[in-house]
Write a protein that holds these residues in place. Structure first.
Motif, mmCIF file in Angstrom:
data_model
loop_
_atom_site.group_PDB
_atom_site.id
_atom_site.type_symbol
_atom_site.label_atom_id
_atom_site.label_comp_id
_atom_site.label_asym_id
_atom_site.label_seq_id
_atom_site.Cartn_x
_atom_site.Cartn_y
_atom_site.Cartn_z
ATOM 1 N N LEU A 72 0.956 -1.182 0.129
ATOM 2 C CA LEU A 72 0.014 -0.029 -0.099
ATOM 3 C C LEU A 72 0.976 1.174 -0.193
ATOM 4 O O LEU A 72 0.655 2.223 -0.678
ATOM 5 C CB LEU A 72 -1.085 -0.073 1.164
ATOM 6 N N ILE A 73 1.961 1.382 0.821
ATOM 7 C CA ILE A 73 2.909 2.313 0.835
ATOM 8 C C ILE A 73 3.517 2.354 -0.533
ATOM 9 O O ILE A 73 3.530 3.739 -1.050
ATOM 10 C CB ILE A 73 3.962 2.209 1.907
ATOM 11 N N GLY A 74 4.026 1.600 -1.198
ATOM 12 C CA GLY A 74 4.499 1.558 -2.575
ATOM 13 C C GLY A 74 3.587 2.162 -3.646
ATOM 14 O O GLY A 74 4.079 2.933 -4.320
ATOM 15 N N LEU A 75 2.258 1.739 -3.377
ATOM 16 C CA LEU A 75 1.457 2.182 -4.511
ATOM 17 C C LEU A 75 0.964 3.685 -4.085
ATOM 18 O O LEU A 75 1.109 4.502 -5.108
ATOM 19 C CB LEU A 75 -0.119 1.538 -4.016
ATOM 20 N N CYS A 76 1.059 4.163 -2.830
ATOM 21 C CA CYS A 76 0.650 5.413 -2.650
ATOM 22 C C CYS A 76 1.708 6.231 -3.044
ATOM 23 O O CYS A 76 1.653 7.512 -3.679
ATOM 24 C CB CYS A 76 0.364 5.581 -1.072
ATOM 25 N N PHE A 77 3.082 5.965 -2.704
ATOM 26 C CA PHE A 77 4.205 6.683 -3.079
ATOM 27 C C PHE A 77 4.510 6.951 -4.588
ATOM 28 O O PHE A 77 4.658 7.975 -5.173
ATOM 29 C CB PHE A 77 5.362 6.166 -2.520
ATOM 30 N N GLY A 78 4.068 5.846 -5.282
ATOM 31 C CA GLY A 78 4.075 5.730 -6.711
ATOM 32 C C GLY A 78 2.907 6.690 -7.390
ATOM 33 O O GLY A 78 3.251 7.522 -8.485
ATOM 34 N N LEU A 79 2.037 6.841 -6.761
ATOM 35 C CA LEU A 79 0.905 7.512 -7.227
ATOM 36 C C LEU A 79 1.510 9.096 -6.888
ATOM 37 O O LEU A 79 1.216 10.104 -7.942
ATOM 38 C CB LEU A 79 -0.588 7.382 -6.525
ATOM 39 N N ALA A 80 1.878 9.459 -5.863
ATOM 40 C CA ALA A 80 2.305 10.796 -5.500
ATOM 41 C C ALA A 80 3.547 11.096 -6.636
ATOM 42 O O ALA A 80 3.412 12.152 -7.005
ATOM 43 C CB ALA A 80 2.986 10.747 -4.020
ATOM 44 N N PHE A 81 4.271 10.427 -6.846
ATOM 45 C CA PHE A 81 5.392 10.715 -7.764
ATOM 46 C C PHE A 81 4.987 10.960 -9.213
ATOM 47 O O PHE A 81 5.333 11.837 -9.842
ATOM 48 C CB PHE A 81 6.697 9.652 -7.858
ATOM 49 N N MET A 82 3.915 10.052 -9.475
ATOM 50 C CA MET A 82 3.064 10.272 -10.902
ATOM 51 C C MET A 82 2.606 11.767 -11.128
ATOM 52 O O MET A 82 2.868 12.288 -11.947
ATOM 53 C CB MET A 82 2.072 9.168 -11.182
ATOM 54 N N LEU A 83 1.745 12.123 -10.063
ATOM 55 C CA LEU A 83 1.155 13.268 -9.989
ATOM 56 C C LEU A 83 2.041 14.565 -9.907
ATOM 57 O O LEU A 83 1.630 15.563 -10.682
ATOM 58 C CB LEU A 83 -0.038 13.356 -8.870
ATOM 59 N N GLY A 84 3.040 14.097 -9.237
ATOM 60 C CA GLY A 84 3.788 15.447 -8.823
ATOM 61 C C GLY A 84 4.584 15.761 -10.203
ATOM 62 O O GLY A 84 4.846 16.938 -10.591
ATOM 63 N N MET A 85 5.150 14.633 -10.772
ATOM 64 C CA MET A 85 6.090 14.955 -12.055
ATOM 65 C C MET A 85 5.253 15.154 -13.005
ATOM 66 O O MET A 85 5.537 15.925 -14.280
ATOM 67 C CB MET A 85 6.940 13.614 -12.400
ATOM 68 N N LEU A 86 4.069 14.589 -13.485
ATOM 69 C CA LEU A 86 3.080 15.089 -14.578
ATOM 70 C C LEU A 86 2.657 16.423 -14.456
ATOM 71 O O LEU A 86 2.419 17.083 -15.503
ATOM 72 C CB LEU A 86 1.774 14.182 -14.516
ATOM 73 N N ILE A 87 2.217 17.030 -13.359
ATOM 74 C CA ILE A 87 1.955 18.415 -13.080
ATOM 75 C C ILE A 87 2.970 19.475 -12.968
ATOM 76 O O ILE A 87 2.916 20.217 -13.442
ATOM 77 C CB ILE A 87 1.143 18.340 -11.888
ATOM 78 N N PHE A 88 4.094 18.903 -12.269
ATOM 79 C CA PHE A 88 5.082 20.120 -12.106
ATOM 80 C C PHE A 88 6.478 19.941 -12.826
ATOM 81 O O PHE A 88 7.506 20.337 -12.813
ATOM 82 C CB PHE A 88 5.348 20.069 -10.599
ATOM 83 N N GLY A 89 6.445 18.562 -13.343
ATOM 84 C CA GLY A 89 7.896 17.969 -14.269
ATOM 85 C C GLY A 89 8.313 18.908 -15.282
ATOM 86 O O GLY A 89 9.401 19.420 -15.145
ATOM 87 N N PRO A 90 7.363 19.440 -16.261
ATOM 88 C CA PRO A 90 7.564 20.315 -17.035
ATOM 89 C C PRO A 90 8.316 21.340 -16.596
ATOM 90 O O PRO A 90 9.463 21.967 -17.111
ATOM 91 C CB PRO A 90 6.647 20.546 -18.044
ATOM 92 N N LYS A 91 7.713 22.319 -15.505
ATOM 93 C CA LYS A 91 8.382 23.354 -15.007
ATOM 94 C C LYS A 91 9.740 23.227 -14.357
ATOM 95 O O LYS A 91 10.578 23.980 -14.636
ATOM 96 C CB LYS A 91 7.541 24.022 -14.013
ATOM 97 N N LEU A 92 9.950 21.829 -13.831
ATOM 98 C CA LEU A 92 11.022 21.644 -13.239
ATOM 99 C C LEU A 92 12.285 21.414 -14.086
ATOM 100 O O LEU A 92 13.372 21.910 -14.060
ATOM 101 C CB LEU A 92 10.964 20.386 -12.280
ATOM 102 N N LEU A 93 11.935 20.774 -15.291
ATOM 103 C CA LEU A 93 12.934 20.688 -16.432
ATOM 104 C C LEU A 93 13.368 21.828 -16.777
ATOM 105 O O LEU A 93 14.487 22.210 -17.270
ATOM 106 C CB LEU A 93 12.317 19.847 -17.391
ATOM 107 N N GLU A 94 12.330 22.789 -17.011
ATOM 108 C CA GLU A 94 12.852 24.105 -17.401
ATOM 109 C C GLU A 94 13.509 24.847 -16.603
ATOM 110 O O GLU A 94 14.429 25.597 -17.007
ATOM 111 C CB GLU A 94 11.496 24.874 -17.792
ATOM 112 N N LEU A 95 13.493 24.674 -15.347
ATOM 113 C CA LEU A 95 14.193 25.572 -14.355
ATOM 114 C C LEU A 95 15.644 24.858 -14.437
ATOM 115 O O LEU A 95 16.396 25.469 -14.179
ATOM 116 C CB LEU A 95 13.664 25.332 -12.746
ATOM 117 N N LEU A 96 15.727 23.598 -14.630
ATOM 118 C CA LEU A 96 16.876 22.919 -14.555
ATOM 119 C C LEU A 96 17.972 23.321 -15.925
ATOM 120 O O LEU A 96 19.140 22.922 -15.951
ATOM 121 C CB LEU A 96 16.800 21.326 -14.513
ATOM 122 N N GLY A 97 17.103 24.025 -16.738
ATOM 123 C CA GLY A 97 17.802 24.433 -17.975
ATOM 124 C C GLY A 97 17.332 24.076 -19.362
ATOM 125 O O GLY A 97 17.934 24.135 -20.505
#
Length: 479
Positions: free
Chosen positions: A121-146
């Protein structure tokens, strides 16, 4: 007993003496020779982690065929991918293995099975958190990285596929943690090896295109990784739920118990800060070295690749120590647990240090594999001769980190990583303000490795691993 007080010998129906009852089976992780057992658990991990290194090399090779922009895109997403794998595998996976090993050491198989279900259950929840976090904020993070232009576009394409399936690596590494907690290193390592082979074949095929299969570019490379992980999950799921494993996750009729989550997260969640700080330390140091030019930065990068490869040895030893220490702590055999930790630390220190010191003396053996540029070679030789012998302390620190996971006392090694981060930040700032040379920064890196190793050992010495001793109750004096 007979009337004369002599013990009667049990006999069968033909009046023949029965053989004595068999002695209870011993658990090698609890009763076996420490060094031999540790090495026996380590060798499958060495093979598996070496395969993981080969995947990084192979991916770099065929992504390079997609062009310079694809290589740059991979450089942008690589830190987040590595962070995902180290958090789910080494950090949270170690927390899962520790909790299950401690339960088995205490002889509580039912608790171990319940912990396994909560771990999923922990693995499932953390996986969903990483998925949502990177799909929503990933493009902006990659842009900040250059990331810019087509490089950013390709990096986002990889991110959307890989992190769109972030649950997959999290569940895979959680299942591996469950199996390792029981002392089963061979199956997770075998699957890691086969997964690496599948990643190379599938990633290359989907990324570059082969025969009737079109070229999917960076999206295909990411999809190849996820498909390989899904194959591993399928095999481990069958093994775990078929009853072949020592622990079967109790999913049917599961009742959520927060104490189970706490038992895992008190190790895994805190341990997640270690890879995060490690990535941040490397990023800060790399940023500081960039002021010395491309040649110095490239020379450091060649040395850092050796560091990555050699520390995988200490990872293999450390992962093997988690169930050994955990079972010893669960069985209240604290002296044995500490002896396992120091044995693992010595093995990691000696093995990493031997290889690294050899390369420090003969750096061209390593440097010539990567470049023909004279300036880059000179910078890399300078870095390796200064810092490589200190890789032994990184190996020592890694072993202490994993042994502390087994004992569920991981705060000390994480704080040691924090101290190294502050040391690099403050020391690097001071060197920059005093116009120091690149050699001074290389010495700073070497000193930070020694600091990390020493503080990690100190945390093991100073932290209580056993239960707190209760003072005997004092009866009131009679008047």
């Amino acid at each position: 007993m007979s009337d004369l007080g002599v013990a009667e010998i049990p006999v069968d129906e033909n009046e023949r003496p029965l053989p004595p009852p068999a002695a209870p089976a011993k658990n090698a992780l609890l009763d076996g020779p420490i060094l031999r057992t540790l090495l026996w658990l380590t060798w499958p991990n060495v093979i598996a982690l070496t395969a993981g290194t080969c995947v990084v090399i192979a991916e770099t090779s065929y992504i390079g065929r997609l062009g310079v922009e694809a290589l740059a895109a991979m450089a942008l997403v690589f830190p987040t991918v590595i962070l995902t794998m180290t958090m789910s595998g080494g950090a949270m996976g170690g927390g899962v293995a520790s909790a299950i090993a401690r339960a088995l050491g205490a002889g509580d198989l039912d608790r171990a099975s319940t912990l396994a279900a909560h771990a999923l259950l922990i693995g499932l929840c953390f996986g969903l958190a990483f998925m949502l976090g990177m799909l929503i904020f990933g493009p902006k993070l990659l842009e900040l990285l250059g990331g810019r232009g087509n490089v950013l576009t390709q990096a986002i394409a990889y991110t959307q596929i890989f992190f769109g399936g972030a649950v997959v690596p999290w569940l895979m590494n959680t299942m591996s943690g469950i199996l390792r907690g029981t002392g089963n290193m061979k199956l997770p390592s075998l699957l890691m090896l086969s997964s690496a082979i599948c990643q190379i074949i599938l990633g290359g095929t989907l990324g570059l295109g082969l025969g009737p299969i079109p070229q999917f570019g960076m999206s295909g490379v990411a999809a190849g990784s996820l498909i390989a992980y899904l194959i591993s999950i399928s095999v481990m799921s069958w093994y775990l739920f078929s009853g072949r494993a020592r622990v079967v996750p109790k999913l049917k009729g599961l009742r959520i118990q927060w104490s189970m989550f706490i038992d895992i997260l008190k190790v895994g969640a805190i341990a997640c800060f270690s890879p995060l700080q490690s990535v941040l330390t490397i990023s800060i140091f790399t940023h500081m070295l960039a002021s010395f030019g491309t040649e110095v930065l490239a020379g450091y990068g060649i040395g850092a690749r050796l560091e990555f490869m050699l520390t995988s040895i200490s990872f293999a030893v450390g992962i093997a120590s988690v169930p050994m220490v955990g079972m010893a702590v669960g069985a209240q055999r604290i002296a044995r647990a500490r002896k396992i930790a120091w044995t693992a630390g010595l093995v990691a220190f000696a093995s990493v240090g031997t290889f690294a010191t050899f390369i420090a003396i003969f750096p061209d053996i390593w440097v010539n594999l990567f470049t023909d540029d004279a300036a880059v070679r000179a910078a890399s030789r300078q870095y390796l001769s200064t810092a490589a012998p200190m890789y032994a302390f990184l190996g020592l620190a890694t072993a202490m980190y994993f042994s502390s996971q087994g004992a569920a006392k991981v705060i000390g090694p994480v704080m040691a990583q924090t101290a190294r981060l502050l040391f690099i930040g403050a020391g690097g700032w001071w060197l920059l303000t005093h116009d120091a040379t690149a050699q001074s920064f290389f010495m700073l890196a070497a000193a930070s490795m020694v600091l990390l190793g020493v503080l990690s050992c100190a945390s093991v010495v100073l932290t209580r691993w056993g239960p707190k001793q209760r003072l005997p109750a004092v009866s009131p004096a009679l008047s």
